[in-house]
Design a protein around this motif. Structure first.
Motif, PDB file in Angstrom:
ATOM      1  N   SER A  95     -70.604  51.467   2.289  1.00  0.00           N
ATOM      2  CA  SER A  95     -69.428  51.834   2.438  1.00  0.00           C
ATOM      3  C   SER A  95     -68.431  51.043   2.697  1.00  0.00           C
ATOM      4  N   LEU A  96     -68.623  49.864   3.416  1.00  0.00           N
ATOM      5  CA  LEU A  96     -67.966  49.003   3.709  1.00  0.00           C
ATOM      6  C   LEU A  96     -67.064  48.347   2.606  1.00  0.00           C
ATOM      7  N   ALA A  97     -68.000  47.988   1.747  1.00  0.00           N
ATOM      8  CA  ALA A  97     -67.422  47.515   0.521  1.00  0.00           C
ATOM      9  C   ALA A  97     -66.573  48.407  -0.447  1.00  0.00           C
ATOM     10  N   THR A  98     -66.912  49.702  -0.362  1.00  0.00           N
ATOM     11  CA  THR A  98     -66.080  50.633  -1.048  1.00  0.00           C
ATOM     12  C   THR A  98     -64.664  50.985  -0.182  1.00  0.00           C
ATOM     13  N   TYR A  99     -64.919  51.141   1.092  1.00  0.00           N
ATOM     14  CA  TYR A  99     -63.352  51.488   1.657  1.00  0.00           C
ATOM     15  C   TYR A  99     -62.749  50.429   2.585  1.00  0.00           C
ATOM     16  N   GLY A 100     -63.247  49.574   2.713  1.00  0.00           N
ATOM     17  CA  GLY A 100     -62.593  48.270   3.658  1.00  0.00           C
ATOM     18  C   GLY A 100     -62.884  48.484   5.070  1.00  0.00           C
ATOM     19  N   ILE A 101     -62.823  47.417   5.785  1.00  0.00           N
ATOM     20  CA  ILE A 101     -62.965  47.215   7.160  1.00  0.00           C
ATOM     21  C   ILE A 101     -61.763  48.314   7.615  1.00  0.00           C
ATOM     22  N   ALA A 102     -60.654  47.861   7.185  1.00  0.00           N
ATOM     23  CA  ALA A 102     -59.533  48.662   7.778  1.00  0.00           C
ATOM     24  C   ALA A 102     -59.688  50.260   7.945  1.00  0.00           C
ATOM     25  N   SER A 103     -60.534  50.724   7.005  1.00  0.00           N
ATOM     26  CA  SER A 103     -60.598  52.181   7.478  1.00  0.00           C
ATOM     27  C   SER A 103     -61.642  52.472   8.209  1.00  0.00           C
ATOM     28  N   TYR A 104     -62.220  51.692   8.638  1.00  0.00           N
ATOM     29  CA  TYR A 104     -63.407  51.794   9.682  1.00  0.00           C
ATOM     30  C   TYR A 104     -62.341  51.644  10.927  1.00  0.00           C
ATOM     31  N   LEU A 110     -74.149  58.350  -0.366  1.00  0.00           N
ATOM     32  CA  LEU A 110     -74.639  58.317  -1.943  1.00  0.00           C
ATOM     33  C   LEU A 110     -75.541  56.882  -2.148  1.00  0.00           C
ATOM     34  N   PHE A 111     -75.090  55.796  -1.269  1.00  0.00           N
ATOM     35  CA  PHE A 111     -75.840  54.862  -1.524  1.00  0.00           C
ATOM     36  C   PHE A 111     -77.208  54.824  -0.969  1.00  0.00           C
ATOM     37  N   ASP A 112     -77.345  55.799   0.241  1.00  0.00           N
ATOM     38  CA  ASP A 112     -78.644  55.893   0.645  1.00  0.00           C
ATOM     39  C   ASP A 112     -79.731  56.350  -0.428  1.00  0.00           C
ATOM     40  N   LEU A 113     -79.283  57.173  -1.096  1.00  0.00           N
ATOM     41  CA  LEU A 113     -79.872  57.854  -2.449  1.00  0.00           C
ATOM     42  C   LEU A 113     -80.192  56.577  -3.445  1.00  0.00           C
ATOM     43  N   VAL A 114     -79.536  55.619  -3.615  1.00  0.00           N
ATOM     44  CA  VAL A 114     -79.836  54.572  -4.387  1.00  0.00           C
ATOM     45  C   VAL A 114     -80.948  53.745  -3.839  1.00  0.00           C
ATOM     46  N   VAL A 115     -80.717  53.696  -2.310  1.00  0.00           N
ATOM     47  CA  VAL A 115     -81.984  52.621  -1.777  1.00  0.00           C
ATOM     48  C   VAL A 115     -83.139  53.453  -2.063  1.00  0.00           C
ATOM     49  N   SER A 116     -83.127  54.870  -1.843  1.00  0.00           N
ATOM     50  CA  SER A 116     -84.378  55.466  -2.030  1.00  0.00           C
ATOM     51  C   SER A 116     -84.899  55.474  -3.433  1.00  0.00           C
ATOM     52  N   ALA A 117     -84.067  55.392  -4.215  1.00  0.00           N
ATOM     53  CA  ALA A 117     -84.452  55.360  -5.688  1.00  0.00           C
ATOM     54  C   ALA A 117     -84.844  53.993  -6.240  1.00  0.00           C
ATOM     55  N   SER A 118     -84.656  52.804  -5.322  1.00  0.00           N
ATOM     56  CA  SER A 118     -84.880  51.501  -5.780  1.00  0.00           C
ATOM     57  C   SER A 118     -85.755  50.685  -5.358  1.00  0.00           C
ATOM     58  N   SER A 119     -86.861  51.201  -4.347  1.00  0.00           N
ATOM     59  CA  SER A 119     -88.175  50.728  -3.965  1.00  0.00           C
ATOM     60  C   SER A 119     -87.821  49.096  -3.505  1.00  0.00           C
ATOM     61  N   ILE A 120     -87.195  48.875  -2.719  1.00  0.00           N
ATOM     62  CA  ILE A 120     -87.141  47.454  -2.429  1.00  0.00           C
ATOM     63  C   ILE A 120     -87.565  47.131  -0.899  1.00  0.00           C
ATOM     64  N   TYR A 121     -88.564  46.006  -1.239  1.00  0.00           N
ATOM     65  CA  TYR A 121     -89.249  45.813   0.136  1.00  0.00           C
ATOM     66  C   TYR A 121     -88.195  44.732   0.916  1.00  0.00           C
ATOM     67  N   GLY A 122     -87.680  45.116   2.086  1.00  0.00           N
ATOM     68  CA  GLY A 122     -86.557  44.345   2.623  1.00  0.00           C
ATOM     69  C   GLY A 122     -87.067  43.486   3.640  1.00  0.00           C
ATOM     70  N   GLY A 123     -88.396  43.341   3.761  1.00  0.00           N
ATOM     71  CA  GLY A 123     -89.062  42.581   4.635  1.00  0.00           C
ATOM     72  C   GLY A 123     -88.947  40.832   4.423  1.00  0.00           C
ATOM     73  N   SER A 124     -88.825  40.348   3.135  1.00  0.00           N
ATOM     74  CA  SER A 124     -88.856  38.874   2.709  1.00  0.00           C
ATOM     75  C   SER A 124     -87.698  38.544   1.947  1.00  0.00           C
ATOM     76  N   TRP A 125     -87.298  37.482   1.731  1.00  0.00           N
ATOM     77  CA  TRP A 125     -86.197  37.210   0.903  1.00  0.00           C
ATOM     78  C   TRP A 125     -86.795  36.950  -0.539  1.00  0.00           C
ATOM     79  N   THR A 126     -88.141  36.492  -0.935  1.00  0.00           N
ATOM     80  CA  THR A 126     -88.708  36.351  -2.039  1.00  0.00           C
ATOM     81  C   THR A 126     -88.653  38.003  -2.886  1.00  0.00           C
ATOM     82  N   GLU A 127     -88.904  39.086  -2.043  1.00  0.00           N
ATOM     83  CA  GLU A 127     -88.802  40.254  -2.544  1.00  0.00           C
ATOM     84  C   GLU A 127     -87.560  40.856  -2.680  1.00  0.00           C
TER      85      GLU A 127
END
Ligand SMILES: *Cc1c(COP(=O)(O)O)cnc(C)c1O
Length: 452
Positions: free
Chosen positions: A348-357, A94-111
């Motif tokens: 996903s980690l934030a959602t389910y917690g490490i223990a689920s993993y 689900l969150f991959d869809l959000v990433v796709s919709a968000s146009s975030i440039y992940g190369g720099s801190w500024t952006e």
């Protein structure tokens, strides 16, 4: 002026169709395995889809849904057991869809500050599990191949600081992943492998012999690569012994755990990874056994500053990003523009917690052990090696390669499973790579039954 192609919200029918497709695909339980078709068949079914005026989104989506998607194997089907499958969690997809919709440039801190902050929390968590000290960090890159390349480029840069240019060699296991040879080819260096054929696990003695062999060939070793779970067998090298040898010989110690390092999250398995805490760098692929969608490799350095020195790109238009001391993810690997591909795992980690993993990974390991026992109990089958993680390799007594190929083809045609032939020392076999928590013992037994 807004171009029709960029008018926000203009095509609500298309939007609804896409959301519905995504929702329906995610709700399939199980998703059909499907299978490939030839380019000729696909051309006949799909026709020419790229035209001057466009065929329209709804029509293009229906070509995808009816023709193209069924010609792709669903790697998240629980009976996709070849190579290393994928089993993304619902939250991660689900969150991959959000990433796709968000146009975030992940190369720099500024952006990308907010997104990079979240990615870094995940990298910090992985570094801590691995036993690396505070300050360790890195970046999510496209895959393990690129992660290995990026780490080994830093390793060579460090070696060159003291020794200058040399005929460099990477030392690794004979069972190391094929990407190490590819990396060496790109870097123009040699690979000398230590013999791990007896147990599958590279020992200190074998690594030391490889170092000697390299020196006899007038090569200069600069890095020792330990494998944290071989792809063929899921066997972990003797990392503690390798760490010591790397230290004795002033070699960069890199651990390639693309598939298997996820096992470090399980308490019972921790001892297998002892020595990892000494690594200068390691990789683990969330798209393999950390239940994230394609494509992501977590690359972590003990001292990220060395990676920054090796990888930062300089250019007139980039210097504004480089002049303050920001954490720019691009600086830590062979990449510049990047998707924030660590975010699905973060969510996903934030959602389910490490223990689920921890428990999902542990369940896969338990299932591998259980089916290995079943294989051992069948006189017509032979377990090639006891599984250490979640890969189970076995032979059907008397079968030659074509028997495996025919069986595998029929298994997919019958939509029972996707299990391809493999081999060990030239002898054909097959393997179950289990990383999907929805894979059941009963499914695996049913696949074994088709071999009888
Ligand atoms: C899969 C794998 C790789 C390569 O990772 P990609 O993400 O496919 O590039 C490297 N090393 C090991 C041990 C692997 O299992």
């Amino acid at each position: 002026m807004t171009h029709e192609m960029h008018q926000a919200g203009a095509d609500s029918a298309l939007r609804d169709a896409i959301y519905k497709y995504a929702a329906d695909r995610m709700a399939m339980d199980p998703v059909p395995l499907d299978g490939p078709k030839s380019p000729e068949e696909l051309l006949k079914l799909a026709g020419q889809t790229i035209t001057e005026r466009g065929i329209g989104g709804v029509a293009a989506l229906s070509v995808f849904e009816e023709v193209l998607a069924p010609a792709t194997i669903s790697t998240d089907n629980p009976n996709f057991l070849s190579f290393i499958p994928a089993a993304p969690t619902e939250a991660a997809t689900l969150f991959d869809l959000v990433v796709s919709a968000s146009s975030i440039y992940g190369g720099s801190w500024t952006e990308g500050a907010g997104a990079v902050f979240a990615e870094n929390q995940v990298l910090e968590f992985l570094a801590k599990e691995a036993g690396l000290p505070d300050g360790a960090g890195g970046v999510f890159v496209q895959g393990g191949t690129l992660g290995n390349l990026s780490a080994l480029v830093v390793a060579r840069d460090e070696a060159e600081k003291t020794l200058g240019k040399q005929d460099w060699a990477i030392i690794c296991s004979s069972e190391a992943h094929s990407s190490i040879k590819s990396v060496a080819k790109v870097m123009g260096v040699s690979v000398v492998s230590g013999d791990a054929s007896a147990s599958g696990s590279l020992t200190g003695t074998a690594a030391r012999a490889a170092i000697e062999e390299a020196k006899n060939k007038n090569l200069v070793p600069f890095a020792l690569v330990g494998t944290g779970g071989t792809t063929n067998f899921g066997i972990v090298d003797q990392l503690a012994e390798l760490a010591k040898i790397a230290n004795d010989h002033s070699l960069w110690f890199h651990v390639d755990g693309a598939y298997g390092l996820a096992g470090m999250l399980v308490d019972d398995l921790k001892p297998k990874f002892s020595g990892l805490e000494k690594a200068d760098s390691f990789i683990v692929d969330p798209h393999k056994w950390l239940f994230a969608p394609f494509d992501a490799c977590a690359l972590v350095y003990r001292n990220p500053d060395l990676a920054r020195q090796a990888h930062t790109q300089h250019g007139e238009y980039l210097e504004t990003l480089n002049k303050n001391n920001d954490w720019n993810p691009s600086d830590y690997a062979f990449n510049l523009t990047r998707r924030v591909r660590g975010l699905p795992l973060w969510f996903s980690l934030a959602t389910y917690g490490i223990a689920s993993y921890r428990s999902a990974i542990s369940d896969n390991v338990a299932l591998a052990a259980k089916i290995a026992k079943e294989i051992t109990s069948r006189p017509s089958l032979k377990l090639v090696r006891e599984p250490e993680l979640s890969v189970v390799v076995f032979e059907k007594v008397g079968w030659v390669l074509s028997d495996y190929e025919n069986w595998s083809k029929k298994l997919l045609e019958d939509q029972i499973g996707f299990v391809v032939p493999s081999s060990h020392r030239g002898k054909p076999n097959t393997r179950f790579a289990i990383v999907n928590p929805n894979t059941t013992f009963e499914d695996l037994v049913a696949i074994l039954d088709t071999m009888e």
